[in-house]
Scaffold this active site. Structure first.
Site, PDB file in Angstrom:
ATOM      1  N   SER A 244       0.815  -1.217   0.000  1.00 37.20           N
ATOM      2  CA  SER A 244       0.000   0.000   0.000  1.00 37.20           C
ATOM      3  C   SER A 244       0.854   1.275   0.000  1.00 37.20           C
ATOM      4  O   SER A 244       1.535   1.553  -0.972  1.00 37.20           O
ATOM      5  CB  SER A 244      -0.952  -0.043   1.184  1.00 37.20           C
ATOM      6  OG  SER A 244      -1.883   0.996   1.097  1.00 37.20           O
TER       7      SER A 244
ATOM      8  N   ASP B 205      -1.099   1.254  -4.263  1.00 38.87           N
ATOM      9  CA  ASP B 205      -2.027   0.269  -4.829  1.00 38.87           C
ATOM     10  C   ASP B 205      -3.370   0.881  -5.197  1.00 38.87           C
ATOM     11  O   ASP B 205      -4.311   0.156  -5.560  1.00 38.87           O
ATOM     12  CB  ASP B 205      -2.206  -0.925  -3.884  1.00 38.87           C
ATOM     13  CG  ASP B 205      -2.867  -0.544  -2.576  1.00 38.87           C
ATOM     14  OD1 ASP B 205      -2.711   0.611  -2.140  1.00 38.87           O
ATOM     15  OD2 ASP B 205      -3.544  -1.404  -1.975  1.00 38.87           O
TER      16      ASP B 205
ATOM     17  N   ASP C  22      -5.911   2.136  -3.725  1.00 40.96           N
ATOM     18  CA  ASP C  22      -7.196   2.077  -3.033  1.00 40.96           C
ATOM     19  C   ASP C  22      -7.495   3.440  -2.410  1.00 40.96           C
ATOM     20  O   ASP C  22      -8.602   3.685  -1.945  1.00 40.96           O
ATOM     21  CB  ASP C  22      -7.266   0.939  -1.999  1.00 40.96           C
ATOM     22  CG  ASP C  22      -6.190   1.003  -0.949  1.00 40.96           C
ATOM     23  OD1 ASP C  22      -5.231   1.790  -1.104  1.00 40.96           O
ATOM     24  OD2 ASP C  22      -6.291   0.255   0.045  1.00 40.96           O
TER      25      ASP C  22
HETATM   26 MG    MG Z   1      -3.403   1.431  -0.266  1.00 40.52          MG
END
Ligand code: MG
Length: 440
Positions: free
Chosen positions: A90, A230, A232
């Site tokens: 992340s 990533d 998100d």
């Molecule tokens: Mg992330």
């Protein structure tokens, strides 16, 4: 054996980690017959993925390899498999890597699923498949494309905005710019080479986005967007080159979506209540937000939205995974109606103060007793201690990663926020003294 944090496993990549990864693959492969695997752009990505996949295959799993894919794209692909996995750390620094495991509905593995894997790995209880049942790998090259197509299916608009996109050389480098161009936008790419050599701090917070803010101004763009490794998460810069804080982005998205219910964490601003949403508060961490949304029957999910001020936004009608790419589309849609600076300036403004002091969770029982004894406000214990009043709130939490007690206070003006912060500080100090005197 504790392996998972709330966002999966994350470690600096070394020999032990590669061995662990392969063992986690063995455990997961024994439980899920088919699994789609992707990775972010980290330089260790192929090595870690290979170790993990080797475990899956030896346990007999059928593996679909999606290559480099943002977490939300992989989570969307998981709907056709028994589970999905993303090799990512992340927003941790580039030498880290990790594993996020997701269900077919996009939600992260819950505590029971995580504990099951921890138990199998801890006890080395692996079932290797017989020679004739070893798994195999197939390519799954269209995970990102399918996700982008699904997102585009949701907007009727032809949106001709100029947008600067900073992917930090992470997994969205070949996703968000493509999506925005297909919407009709003119895209200025900043750090959109999927190299895994992060040219800025990869967490999309204001101090890491100075270059993006400057580029929005010099390019005369309508807005700027940034992701973590990533994707998100999404961070937003307005038409005046200013960072828009995550609470404001969440409020703008919630209003734009037209939902009635918002699920968010205990550290999010009271702004969301003040705008009239039906609000449910959870522990800090997007996985807890997703857990609450998951409990809603599927046909009612379109009326709900979840988010964290960190920039994780969950759109349950799409998936239960935080989706920075879908959030990008929704923010661009919104900015095409009116400039983001105008929209943000119309929201009520609050003052947030954050502080912390050395101390451990041992003192929290005393802090709780002292706050309860005040007999005012509303004391909640969802995550740490949150004391709320009509005009502000105070949150006291023991840090999960260092011996610190963190204090957050928010109010409608500086004076009240200061008062609440001071109340927190005093209560913690008195509690630490009491703890010390009783343990003597
Ligand atoms: Mg992330």
């Amino acid at each position: 054996m504790k392996l998972f944090g709330s966002s999966g496993i994350r470690r600096v990549v070394d020999r032990d980690f590669l061995e662990l990864t392969s063992n986690v693959g063995l455990a997961v492969g024994g439980l899920y017959p088919s699994i789609v695997v992707g990775r972010d752009t980290r330089t260790s990505g192929d090595a870690v993925k290979s170790a993990f996949v080797s475990g899956l295959l030896a346990a007999g799993s059928r593996v679909a390899d999606a290559g480099i894919a943002p977490t939300p794209s992989l989570a969307y692909a998981a709907r056709d498999f028994d589970a999905g996995a993303v090799i990512t750390a992340s927003h941790n620094p580039p030498e880290y890597n990790g594993i996020k495991l997701v269900n077919p509905d996009g939600s992260a593995f819950d505590s029971m699923q995580r504990e099951r894997i921890e138990q199998l790995v801890g006890d080395s209880q692996y079932q290797l498949a017989a020679w004739e049942n070893m798994g195999s790998v197939e390519g799954f090259p269209r995970a990102v494309e399918r996700h982008v197509e699904r997102i585009l299916g949701d907007t009727p608009r032809d949106t001709r905005l100029k947008v600067v996109v900073d992917c930090g050389c992470g997994a969205a480098s070949d996703a968000t710019p493509v999506l925005l161009r297909r919407m009709g936008c003119s895209v200025v790419e900043l750090h959109c080479t999927p190299s895994g050599h992060f040219p800025r701090g990869i967490e999309p917070i204001e101090e890491n986005l100075q270059e993006l803010m400057a580029a929005v101004s010099t390019e005369g763009a309508h807005l700027g967007l940034a992701h973590d490794g990533d994707a998100d998460r999404l961070a937003v810069v307005d038409d005046r080159g200013r960072y828009v804080n995550g609470d404001v982005v969440m409020a703008l998205l919630a209003r734009h979506l037209g939902v009635t219910k918002v699920v968010t964490t205990v550290d999010a601003s009271m702004l969301i209540e003040d705008l009239g949403f039906d609000v449910v508060r959870t522990k800090v961490g997007d996985v807890f937000v997703s857990d609450v949304l998951r409990a809603t029957p599927e046909e009612r999910r379109a009326d709900e939205f979840g988010g964290e001020p960190s920039g994780c936004f969950i759109f349950p009608k799409m998936s239960l995974c935080p989706d920075g790419i879908y959030a990008a589309l929704k923010i661009v849609e919104l900015a095409s109606l009116r400039p983001l600076s105008e929209l943000a300036s119309e929201l009520p403004r609050y003052v947030v103060l954050r502080g912390g002091m050395p101390g451990t969770s041992d003192a929290m029982d005393i802090v709780q007793r002292r706050l309860a004894a005040r007999n005012d406000g509303n004391l909640e214990t969802i995550d740490g201690l949150r004391l709320s009043y009509d005009d502000g709130w105070l949150l006291i939490r023991a840090s999960g990663t260092e011996p610190k007690i963190r204090i957050t206070a928010e109010a409608k003006d500086e004076r009240r926020a200061g008062e609440l912060c001071e109340l927190g500080r005093e209560t913690v100090n008195e509690s630490l003294r009491e703890l010390e005197s009783t343990s003597r």
